[in-house]
Enzyme design. Sequence first.
Site, PDB file in Angstrom:
ATOM      1  N   HIS A  20      50.904 -16.226 -44.091  1.00 36.96           N
ATOM      2  CA  HIS A  20      50.893 -17.626 -43.635  1.00 36.96           C
ATOM      3  C   HIS A  20      49.489 -18.051 -43.212  1.00 36.96           C
ATOM      4  O   HIS A  20      49.323 -18.876 -42.295  1.00 36.96           O
ATOM      5  CB  HIS A  20      51.887 -17.845 -42.487  1.00 36.96           C
ATOM      6  N   SER A  78      25.235 -27.585 -54.541  1.00 29.85           N
ATOM      7  CA  SER A  78      25.317 -28.981 -54.116  1.00 29.85           C
ATOM      8  C   SER A  78      23.917 -29.586 -54.170  1.00 29.85           C
ATOM      9  O   SER A  78      22.945 -28.964 -53.732  1.00 29.85           O
ATOM     10  CB  SER A  78      25.883 -29.077 -52.698  1.00 29.85           C
TER      11      SER A  78
END
Length: 447
Positions: free
Chosen positions: A155, A278
């Site tokens: 989870h 980037s």
Amino acid sequence: MGARITESELYAHLWGTEELRAVFDERARLQSWLDILAALARAQATVGIIPAESAKEITAAADVNLLDLAFVAEETRRTSHSTLGLIHGLQRVLPAPASEHAYLGATVQDVTDTWTALALREVGRVVWRDLRAVEALLVDLAERHRDTIMVGRTHGQPGSPITFGFKAASWADEVRRHLDRLGEGRSRWLVGQLGGAVGVLGFFGDDGPAVRAAFCAELGLADPGISWLTSRDRLAEFASVLAMICATLARIGNEVLELQRPEIGEVREPTTSDSVGSITMPHKRNPERSEHLDTLARLVRASAGVLVEGMVQIHERDGRGWKAEWVAFPEVCLLAGVALQTAIGLLSGLEVDVEAMAANIPAGAGSERVLAALTARYGKHEAQARMHAAIQPGAGRPSALEETGLLEAGELRALLATPAIAGAQAMVDDVVARSRAARLGEPDQWV
């Protein structure tokens, strides 16, 4: 190039490989259709339906370079028929009576379905080769990191210790199942199609089954036994296997994407000095390949869904789902092909930070082992309740187990001193052994 970004000169490499584009390129497809017509002529000559000389002449003329493709295109538009332009183009380069013996008793679907099986065979060869390469990389990764301890996460939260080799072995085991599916499905998928108008080979009379058998043999395909004009499960199954393969690759990619996050930093994609993460944030090292595996898997699932929808047809011929395959099938194959190449590149240079993996293991990662020890004293459910009561008020601090007296002083450290990874190591060994045994017993090539 084309109007679609998948055909763009700048971006086409992201949506397919040159190797597979060569299968679906228009000239290659037309040549394959001509080869099918030549095989049909030879099969008919074998049964005595047309003269052997006509079959010989059709075979010699069935060369895309001999045809006027502008004429073929114009005839296709003029007649509004999928293959009549090609037939007229072939007839122009054939002498009589061979020109009347071309495309005898066949339909457009006989040609296109048989081409689909031939294209599937080429794609299957590539997928088999590249998927075995992925498996080899994963098995090597699993073996090298058999003992590399890291935290297992459930989870999205840290749980108990595992090894990175265990994670890689899980990927490898899933890939092996896909290889099993490819091997097992091959005999179902590689079949020819010759049905005529409604599938009963009525044009050929009693000779129909013999013509079909000879036709399929000419092309190295199996005889289907019965026409499959509206039975599309073979193509849907193959596409579904490719979608599952891509889903596995996306699972691997998503894991790398998550573990590459700087706050985790346990693995990193390979990169080069020329790669730019980037333009505005030069410090970034983006997981481009990992992301793209997820993108490709989504698109493959969508196109595979179109092919599954194509199973819902009516009567003995239904152009709706069948013609949708003309768009969806190449998409599935091209996208799956580039996904496999992307995965090979990702795994070939994957950087594993063993130190970061060890450092990220939280203090309470061995609670499963503590629970096992306390179960012997209190029973499993009572032990779990007591641990929960002791740990939760302390904001999850394992030391609370000793502070509340549930464990003796020093007992916690003793229990956590050796991570419980023996099961993980044993499973890695098993996966590696099974994979290597399977690879020794199977061919390097799919066909």
